[in-house]
Scaffold this motif. Sequence first.
Motif, PDB file in Angstrom:
ATOM      1  N   ASP A   1       9.165   7.169  -3.544  1.00  0.00           N
ATOM      2  CA  ASP A   1       9.171   8.773  -3.409  1.00  0.00           C
ATOM      3  C   ASP A   1      10.577   9.188  -2.421  1.00  0.00           C
ATOM      4  OD1 ASP A   1       7.477   9.271  -5.237  1.00  0.00           O
ATOM      5  OD2 ASP A   1       5.854  10.175  -3.803  1.00  0.00           O
ATOM      6  N   TYR A   2      10.410   8.348  -1.416  1.00  0.00           N
ATOM      7  CA  TYR A   2      11.356   8.517  -0.492  1.00  0.00           C
ATOM      8  C   TYR A   2      12.954   8.132  -0.890  1.00  0.00           C
ATOM      9  CZ  TYR A   2      14.167   7.943   4.008  1.00  0.00           C
ATOM     10  OH  TYR A   2      15.174   7.614   4.834  1.00  0.00           O
TER      11      TYR A   2
ATOM     12  N   ARG B   1       8.253   0.435   6.824  1.00  0.00           N
ATOM     13  CA  ARG B   1       7.137   0.783   5.836  1.00  0.00           C
ATOM     14  C   ARG B   1       6.233  -0.269   5.428  1.00  0.00           C
ATOM     15  NH1 ARG B   1       8.134   6.200   3.738  1.00  0.00           N
ATOM     16  NH2 ARG B   1      10.449   7.142   4.551  1.00  0.00           N
ATOM     17  N   ASP B   2       5.143   0.096   4.958  1.00  0.00           N
ATOM     18  CA  ASP B   2       4.387  -1.027   4.453  1.00  0.00           C
ATOM     19  C   ASP B   2       4.455  -1.473   3.189  1.00  0.00           C
ATOM     20  OD1 ASP B   2       2.533  -2.890   4.557  1.00  0.00           O
ATOM     21  OD2 ASP B   2       0.728  -1.481   4.445  1.00  0.00           O
ATOM     22  N   VAL B   3       5.542  -1.800   2.963  1.00  0.00           N
ATOM     23  CA  VAL B   3       6.078  -2.127   1.545  1.00  0.00           C
ATOM     24  C   VAL B   3       6.944  -3.308   1.579  1.00  0.00           C
ATOM     25  CG1 VAL B   3       8.251  -0.747   1.626  1.00  0.00           C
ATOM     26  CG2 VAL B   3       7.310  -1.241  -0.524  1.00  0.00           C
TER      27      VAL B   3
ATOM     28  N   ASP C   1      -0.186  -0.442  -6.535  1.00  0.00           N
ATOM     29  CA  ASP C   1       0.564  -0.613  -5.431  1.00  0.00           C
ATOM     30  C   ASP C   1       1.499  -1.790  -5.597  1.00  0.00           C
ATOM     31  OD1 ASP C   1      -0.847  -3.120  -5.937  1.00  0.00           O
ATOM     32  OD2 ASP C   1      -1.563  -3.477  -3.500  1.00  0.00           O
TER      33      ASP C   1
ATOM     34  N   PRO D   1       0.700  -1.194   0.001  1.00  0.00           N
ATOM     35  CA  PRO D   1       0.129   0.010   0.084  1.00  0.00           C
ATOM     36  C   PRO D   1       1.021   1.184  -0.078  1.00  0.00           C
ATOM     37  CG  PRO D   1      -0.716  -1.599   1.579  1.00  0.00           C
ATOM     38  CD  PRO D   1       0.612  -1.944   1.155  1.00  0.00           C
ATOM     39  N   ALA D   2       2.127   1.039   0.551  1.00  0.00           N
ATOM     40  CA  ALA D   2       2.884   2.328   0.648  1.00  0.00           C
ATOM     41  C   ALA D   2       3.893   2.414  -0.173  1.00  0.00           C
ATOM     42  CB  ALA D   2       3.386   2.547   1.939  1.00  0.00           C
ATOM     43  N   ALA D   3       3.984   1.565  -1.530  1.00  0.00           N
ATOM     44  CA  ALA D   3       4.855   1.410  -2.444  1.00  0.00           C
ATOM     45  C   ALA D   3       5.217   2.786  -3.259  1.00  0.00           C
ATOM     46  CB  ALA D   3       4.609   0.459  -3.456  1.00  0.00           C
TER      47      ALA D   3
ATOM     48  N   GLU E   1       4.674   6.028  -2.275  1.00  0.00           N
ATOM     49  CA  GLU E   1       5.116   6.862  -1.191  1.00  0.00           C
ATOM     50  C   GLU E   1       6.568   6.400  -0.770  1.00  0.00           C
ATOM     51  OE1 GLU E   1       4.756   6.431   3.534  1.00  0.00           O
ATOM     52  OE2 GLU E   1       2.893   7.945   2.519  1.00  0.00           O
ATOM     53  N   TYR E   2       6.770   4.963  -0.681  1.00  0.00           N
ATOM     54  CA  TYR E   2       8.218   4.622  -0.542  1.00  0.00           C
ATOM     55  C   TYR E   2       9.129   4.833  -1.180  1.00  0.00           C
ATOM     56  CZ  TYR E   2      12.080   0.950  -0.973  1.00  0.00           C
ATOM     57  OH  TYR E   2      13.125   0.438  -1.330  1.00  0.00           O
TER      58      TYR E   2
ATOM     59  N   SER F   1       5.033   8.374  -6.905  1.00  0.00           N
ATOM     60  CA  SER F   1       3.584   8.041  -6.348  1.00  0.00           C
ATOM     61  C   SER F   1       2.609   8.463  -7.088  1.00  0.00           C
ATOM     62  CB  SER F   1       3.637   8.747  -5.049  1.00  0.00           C
ATOM     63  OG  SER F   1       3.789  10.201  -5.151  1.00  0.00           O
TER      64      SER F   1
END
Length: 369
Positions: free
Chosen positions: A69-70, A133-135, A108, A62-64, A66-67, A77
């Motif tokens: 991007d970091y 992170r949720d990844v 995702d 779910p956080a792929a 956003e991850y 994203s």
Amino acid sequence: MTQPRYTVLRERHESLGASFTDFGGWAMPVRYSSDLAEHHAVRTAAGLFDISHMAEFFVDGPAAGEYLDYALAGRLSTMPVGKAKYSLVLEPGGGIIDDVIVYRLAEDRFLVVANAGNREPVATALAERAAGRDVRVDDQTDAYALIAVQGPNARAVLDEVAVTELAHPLDELKYYAAVTATFEGAPMLIARTGYTGEDGYELLIPNDRAERLWDALLRVGAAHGLVPAGLAARDTLRLEAGMPLYGHELSRDIVPAQAGLGRAVALDKEDFVGAAGLGAVVLPDAPVLVGLVSEGKRAGRAGYAVTDADAPVGEITSGALSPTLGHPIAMAFVPQSVSTPGTQLFIDVRGTRIPATVTTLPFYKRNAS
């Protein structure tokens, strides 16, 4: 001494008479017939490359977005599903760990393709940056082959291969986009990307179907002028197109703006690895990448000195006698004070000063029509 690895297509290359060279720890075909013939085939018809040494990382969760991007320099994203983007893996100080291409396969799910020689540092960076992170980051390099079809006839070749279950027709596939498909029952990804300056496709497929796909492409491609092509042709093709090669134009000692890659960095992101380091670099004092063109046949090579009228000012990173243009070309890092197009410099070619003119990149640009 570590033995080089071979791709799953080794027997096919050997049967075609390929010469091999070490590249990023892999034994890769450097040529099959001649460098020039393979180069010209890609510019005028089509070339077939085994690039299975490249590293593939699938990023899920779910956080792929956003991850990524970091973890990477760009903003991934907001990229639509089915699109691709060139990006960079930076170290905290802003230097380049690797340049990568990122594909968004689903909301995702992403695919990050990295250079073979940087597989381990990229794997380490992606894993460390995923902490908390949720990844999930999954290195699937050893499970897949990657085959490139490049050149003006690439589409005609691919149209004759028995590819089924295309998510949408190839004639709707834009540049830097990808589509899922099936070949002989195996899932594959067809990406309209490349590293030659020509239009073309990169095909990701499980190892157990790679030989069959390679054979099919050679078989139908013969009528379209397709030939197998090695790393030597790939290098002169990417140089003409002004595309950087890690270890030459890119390294941990170079920040993106120096290499003309400032556009690949989303500086407006709130936080990403490398942001603080980039802010500390004093760019006016840093050398920048330029193109150099010369007359005659003597080409500057990596490591050769670039001088002004009096003293050394920089160094060649890549250079060759351009097969397409017929004159020497090179990329070099020089001070910004001598980086303006039209500036006259010299290349020290084994003790002889060869006049060279600064030019904008790329040296060659295909006719989009």
